[in-house]
Design a protein around this motif. Structure first.
Motif, PDB file in Angstrom:
ATOM      1  N   GLN A 125      21.572  80.481  16.330  1.00 31.06           N
ATOM      2  CA  GLN A 125      22.832  81.119  15.962  1.00 31.06           C
ATOM      3  C   GLN A 125      22.616  82.575  15.599  1.00 31.06           C
ATOM      4  OE1 GLN A 125      24.955  77.117  14.015  1.00 31.06           O
ATOM      5  NE2 GLN A 125      24.584  78.905  12.767  1.00 31.06           N
ATOM      6  N   THR A 126      23.672  83.341  15.736  1.00 32.83           N
ATOM      7  CA  THR A 126      23.662  84.736  15.303  1.00 32.83           C
ATOM      8  C   THR A 126      25.060  85.097  14.825  1.00 32.83           C
ATOM      9  OG1 THR A 126      22.989  86.978  15.896  1.00 32.83           O
ATOM     10  CG2 THR A 126      24.212  85.741  17.560  1.00 32.83           C
ATOM     11  N   SER A 127      25.230  86.318  14.388  1.00 37.04           N
ATOM     12  CA  SER A 127      26.522  86.731  13.840  1.00 37.04           C
ATOM     13  C   SER A 127      27.314  87.540  14.870  1.00 37.04           C
ATOM     14  CB  SER A 127      26.322  87.556  12.562  1.00 37.04           C
ATOM     15  OG  SER A 127      25.484  88.666  12.809  1.00 37.04           O
ATOM     16  N   TYR A 128      28.634  87.497  14.713  1.00 36.06           N
ATOM     17  CA  TYR A 128      29.544  88.169  15.634  1.00 36.06           C
ATOM     18  C   TYR A 128      30.584  88.965  14.857  1.00 36.06           C
ATOM     19  CZ  TYR A 128      27.731  84.920  19.159  1.00 36.06           C
ATOM     20  OH  TYR A 128      26.913  84.205  20.006  1.00 36.06           O
ATOM     21  N   ASP A 153      36.002  72.650  11.982  1.00 37.23           N
ATOM     22  CA  ASP A 153      35.589  71.760  13.076  1.00 37.23           C
ATOM     23  C   ASP A 153      34.495  72.381  13.929  1.00 37.23           C
ATOM     24  OD1 ASP A 153      37.446  69.955  12.172  1.00 37.23           O
ATOM     25  OD2 ASP A 153      38.957  70.435  13.697  1.00 37.23           O
ATOM     26  N   LEU A 154      34.548  73.692  14.134  1.00 38.58           N
ATOM     27  CA  LEU A 154      33.546  74.371  14.968  1.00 38.58           C
ATOM     28  C   LEU A 154      32.323  74.801  14.167  1.00 38.58           C
ATOM     29  CD1 LEU A 154      35.805  76.634  17.264  1.00 38.58           C
ATOM     30  CD2 LEU A 154      34.851  74.366  17.742  1.00 38.58           C
ATOM     31  N   LYS A 155      32.298  74.468  12.859  1.00 37.85           N
ATOM     32  CA  LYS A 155      31.155  74.789  11.985  1.00 37.85           C
ATOM     33  C   LYS A 155      30.895  76.292  11.933  1.00 37.85           C
ATOM     34  CE  LYS A 155      30.534  70.350  11.538  1.00 37.85           C
ATOM     35  NZ  LYS A 155      30.980  69.646  10.298  1.00 37.85           N
ATOM     36  N   ILE A 156      31.953  77.077  11.903  1.00 34.00           N
ATOM     37  CA  ILE A 156      31.828  78.532  11.846  1.00 34.00           C
ATOM     38  C   ILE A 156      31.684  78.970  10.383  1.00 34.00           C
ATOM     39  CG2 ILE A 156      33.065  80.709  12.250  1.00 34.00           C
ATOM     40  CD1 ILE A 156      34.347  79.367  14.684  1.00 34.00           C
ATOM     41  N   GLU A 157      30.797  79.912  10.160  1.00 30.10           N
ATOM     42  CA  GLU A 157      30.579  80.431   8.809  1.00 30.10           C
ATOM     43  C   GLU A 157      31.135  81.853   8.717  1.00 30.10           C
ATOM     44  OE1 GLU A 157      26.958  81.361   5.615  1.00 30.10           O
ATOM     45  OE2 GLU A 157      26.526  80.440   7.568  1.00 30.10           O
ATOM     46  N   LEU A 158      32.042  82.076   7.794  1.00 33.83           N
ATOM     47  CA  LEU A 158      32.623  83.397   7.570  1.00 33.83           C
ATOM     48  C   LEU A 158      31.738  84.167   6.605  1.00 33.83           C
ATOM     49  CD1 LEU A 158      34.945  85.439   7.898  1.00 33.83           C
ATOM     50  CD2 LEU A 158      36.106  84.277   5.996  1.00 33.83           C
ATOM     51  N   LEU A 159      31.114  85.241   7.097  1.00 33.74           N
ATOM     52  CA  LEU A 159      30.218  86.045   6.262  1.00 33.74           C
ATOM     53  C   LEU A 159      30.946  87.157   5.522  1.00 33.74           C
ATOM     54  CD1 LEU A 159      27.007  86.454   8.474  1.00 33.74           C
ATOM     55  CD2 LEU A 159      27.448  84.795   6.669  1.00 33.74           C
ATOM     56  N   GLY A 160      32.035  87.652   6.099  1.00 32.93           N
ATOM     57  CA  GLY A 160      32.735  88.755   5.444  1.00 32.93           C
ATOM     58  C   GLY A 160      33.957  89.174   6.241  1.00 32.93           C
ATOM     59  N   GLN A 161      34.831  89.928   5.577  1.00 30.89           N
ATOM     60  CA  GLN A 161      36.034  90.461   6.208  1.00 30.89           C
ATOM     61  C   GLN A 161      36.027  91.973   6.077  1.00 30.89           C
ATOM     62  OE1 GLN A 161      39.679  88.621   4.941  1.00 30.89           O
ATOM     63  NE2 GLN A 161      40.986  89.928   6.217  1.00 30.89           N
ATOM     64  N   GLN A 190      39.653  91.918  11.169  1.00 29.51           N
ATOM     65  CA  GLN A 190      38.251  92.060  11.604  1.00 29.51           C
ATOM     66  C   GLN A 190      37.347  91.270  10.645  1.00 29.51           C
ATOM     67  OE1 GLN A 190      36.376  96.043  11.602  1.00 29.51           O
ATOM     68  NE2 GLN A 190      35.930  95.665  13.770  1.00 29.51           N
ATOM     69  N   PHE A 191      36.503  90.403  11.235  1.00 31.06           N
ATOM     70  CA  PHE A 191      35.678  89.496  10.452  1.00 31.06           C
ATOM     71  C   PHE A 191      34.257  89.465  11.000  1.00 31.06           C
ATOM     72  CE2 PHE A 191      40.036  88.067  10.680  1.00 31.06           C
ATOM     73  CZ  PHE A 191      40.386  87.773   9.368  1.00 31.06           C
ATOM     74  N   VAL A 192      33.309  89.153  10.106  1.00 28.98           N
ATOM     75  CA  VAL A 192      31.941  88.879  10.511  1.00 28.98           C
ATOM     76  C   VAL A 192      31.719  87.380  10.358  1.00 28.98           C
ATOM     77  CG1 VAL A 192      29.485  89.289  10.061  1.00 28.98           C
ATOM     78  CG2 VAL A 192      31.145  91.152   9.787  1.00 28.98           C
ATOM     79  N   MET A 193      31.338  86.729  11.479  1.00 24.38           N
ATOM     80  CA  MET A 193      31.191  85.284  11.487  1.00 24.38           C
ATOM     81  C   MET A 193      29.904  84.871  12.188  1.00 24.38           C
ATOM     82  SD  MET A 193      35.021  84.013  12.580  1.00 24.38           S
ATOM     83  CE  MET A 193      36.473  84.343  11.566  1.00 24.38           C
ATOM     84  N   ILE A 194      29.326  83.761  11.710  1.00 20.61           N
ATOM     85  CA  ILE A 194      28.254  83.094  12.451  1.00 20.61           C
ATOM     86  C   ILE A 194      28.894  81.937  13.200  1.00 20.61           C
ATOM     87  CG2 ILE A 194      26.162  81.703  12.252  1.00 20.61           C
ATOM     88  CD1 ILE A 194      25.337  83.411   9.899  1.00 20.61           C
ATOM     89  N   ILE A 195      28.766  81.961  14.532  1.00 23.92           N
ATOM     90  CA  ILE A 195      29.443  80.982  15.380  1.00 23.92           C
ATOM     91  C   ILE A 195      28.392  80.184  16.156  1.00 23.92           C
ATOM     92  CG2 ILE A 195      31.180  80.622  17.167  1.00 23.92           C
ATOM     93  CD1 ILE A 195      32.278  83.407  16.495  1.00 23.92           C
ATOM     94  N   PRO A 196      28.325  78.863  15.980  1.00 18.76           N
ATOM     95  CA  PRO A 196      27.382  78.060  16.756  1.00 18.76           C
ATOM     96  C   PRO A 196      27.664  78.185  18.254  1.00 18.76           C
ATOM     97  CG  PRO A 196      28.258  76.803  14.910  1.00 18.76           C
ATOM     98  CD  PRO A 196      29.070  78.060  15.006  1.00 18.76           C
ATOM     99  N   PRO A 197      26.642  78.162  19.085  1.00 16.44           N
ATOM    100  CA  PRO A 197      26.855  78.334  20.533  1.00 16.44           C
ATOM    101  C   PRO A 197      27.759  77.265  21.143  1.00 16.44           C
ATOM    102  CG  PRO A 197      24.584  77.673  20.052  1.00 16.44           C
ATOM    103  CD  PRO A 197      25.221  78.024  18.756  1.00 16.44           C
ATOM    104  N   ASP A 198      27.731  76.035  20.571  1.00 14.85           N
ATOM    105  CA  ASP A 198      28.559  74.962  21.124  1.00 14.85           C
ATOM    106  C   ASP A 198      30.050  75.252  20.977  1.00 14.85           C
ATOM    107  OD1 ASP A 198      26.242  73.653  21.731  1.00 14.85           O
ATOM    108  OD2 ASP A 198      26.364  72.207  20.079  1.00 14.85           O
ATOM    109  N   PRO A 244      28.594  90.109  19.744  1.00 14.36           N
ATOM    110  CA  PRO A 244      27.389  89.932  18.912  1.00 14.36           C
ATOM    111  C   PRO A 244      27.094  91.198  18.119  1.00 14.36           C
ATOM    112  CG  PRO A 244      26.986  89.251  21.183  1.00 14.36           C
ATOM    113  CD  PRO A 244      28.298  89.963  21.181  1.00 14.36           C
ATOM    114  N   ILE A 245      26.636  91.015  16.903  1.00 17.01           N
ATOM    115  CA  ILE A 245      26.253  92.149  16.060  1.00 17.01           C
ATOM    116  C   ILE A 245      24.759  92.412  16.250  1.00 17.01           C
ATOM    117  CG2 ILE A 245      26.021  92.974  13.684  1.00 17.01           C
ATOM    118  CD1 ILE A 245      28.454  91.306  12.965  1.00 17.01           C
ATOM    119  N   ILE A 246      24.424  93.608  16.678  1.00 22.91           N
ATOM    120  CA  ILE A 246      23.034  94.001  16.898  1.00 22.91           C
ATOM    121  C   ILE A 246      22.782  95.299  16.147  1.00 22.91           C
ATOM    122  CG2 ILE A 246      21.274  94.666  18.583  1.00 22.91           C
ATOM    123  CD1 ILE A 246      22.046  91.804  18.902  1.00 22.91           C
ATOM    124  N   GLU A 247      21.794  95.259  15.220  1.00 25.33           N
ATOM    125  CA  GLU A 247      21.419  96.491  14.537  1.00 25.33           C
ATOM    126  C   GLU A 247      20.688  97.409  15.524  1.00 25.33           C
ATOM    127  OE1 GLU A 247      19.938  96.011  10.327  1.00 25.33           O
ATOM    128  OE2 GLU A 247      19.816  93.917  10.970  1.00 25.33           O
TER     129      GLU A 247
END
Length: 365
Positions: A170-173, A189-197, A202-210, A226-229
């Protein structure tokens, strides 16, 4: 006067029958000895407390970890209370005594650590504790002793070749919406994790590939990127924590992983990269005297490593404290190989749905 010696054996040749209490005590001692040997030499059970390995391993997974694969490590701190963590009551009480310390020794194993193995190890930065009393971490081995590791835009390269990505890594988007609320049930249901708003839409989320395709298909989702530094952006939380190495979690290295018997020159760059390992894990005192480097008070212009090191990373790349944060994992910190998920409990679900039956007795890859 001559004393008559009485035999503990009855006249019929049979030993006296043990009391029920004695039988219970003997059984408990036997069980304790066997379980201690099994736990110390064969396998241990561990629970996943955080999401750093999701979705390969989930928070609430309970694992069997084999100590036979890499060889069981003999106790370094032999006096401790079995089956308890090294620190209890929020770290205020130790369950071990470090007045006696034994040298590191490992029994022969079935195999050596391989790239992509999921490995349990003691947390290296806890240098105030004995090695075998440090907290347990679990990560995926990305690089072996002598390898050269580099991360380019989130992709790991080892010796110039792209390393396989875990199927459920997983990675963040960065998610942009049209302003309408995203259905909370869908997030669950999609097991998405909200990291920040960042903003209203506009949101930062970790989204499982499934669940990525299903999430992108939502009518109120405008974009998912995808978020890439970027390369060259210095992150002070990333090893070696020095602005001369402008590295971050997504663009890192190249870095050579130390190997037993490998010799490096000692200069400003190598001391920045390897000095903490030499000090903390090889137990050599490094000091500088003008332009000269001293090891244990003796002038030195090179250093030869005394043990092997590994590079460990979580599959949930933007939610994992791993080697990118604290550097190398020494060989004497290795506990074992994660083999099997024997139980998985989802604390976010209702009572009837807490057990993830589809993860029972599931091999770990």
């Amino acid at each position: 006067m001559k004393l008559k010696l009485f035999s503990t054996t009855e006249s019929n040749g049979q030993k006296p029958k043990k009391s029920k209490l004695r039988e219970w005590v003997d059984a408990a001692v036997f069980a304790l000895v066997v379980s201690t040997v099994v736990r110390g030499l064969i396998f241990s059970a561990f629970a996943i407390p955080s999401g750093s390995m999701e979705g390969s391993l989930l928070t609430g997974d309970h694992l069997f970890v084999s100590k036979l694969n890499y060889g069981a490590r003999m106790p370094i701190t032999p006096i401790s209370i079995p089956f308890l963590e090294a620190k209890i009551f929020d770290g205020s009480v130790s369950t071990y005594w470090d007045g006696i310390k034994l040298p590191y020794y490992r029994l022969p194993g079935f195999s050596s650590i391989k790239r992509q193995d999921v490995v349990v190890f003691n947390y290296p930065p806890e240098i105030d504790r004995p090695v075998d009393m440090r907290s347990h971490y679990i990560k995926r081995c990305q690089a072996l002793p002598g390898d050269v590791l580099k991360i380019v835009d989130g992709q790991v390269f080892v010796n110039g070749k792209a390393a396989p990505n875990a199927p459920k890594a997983q990675t963040s988007y960065m998610v942009n919406t049209d302003g309408r609320e995203i259905n909370p049930q869908l997030i669950h249901d999609l097991k998405i994790e909200l990291l920040g708003q960042i903003a209203d839409n506009q949101f930062v989320m970790i989204i499982p590939p499934d669940g990525l395709a299903a999430f992108k298909a939502c009518t109120n989702v405008v974009s998912v990127k995808p978020i890439i530094e970027p390369k060259g952006q210095y992150d002070e939380t990333v090893y070696p924590h020095d602005p001369r190495f402008k590295w971050n979690n997504d663009n890192f290295g190249p870095l050579m992983i130390p190997k037993q018997g490998h010799t490096i020159p000692l200069n400003d760059s190598t001391l920045t990269l390897y000095g903490s390992a030499i000090n903390n894990y090889e137990h050599q005192t490094i000091t500088r005297n003008g332009d000269h480097t001293l090891i244990n008070g003796q002038k030195a212009d090179h250093y030869t490593f005394k043990q092997n090191y590994f590079w460990m990373m979580g599959d949930n790349r933007h939610n994992s404290a791993d080697s990118r944060s604290w550097g190398f994992v020494p060989e004497d910190h290795i506990v074992g190989k994660a083999m099997l998920t024997w139980l998985s409990i989802d604390s976010t679900e209702t009572t009837l749905k807490k057990i993830r039956w589809n993860r029972m007795l599931r091999p770990i890859h």
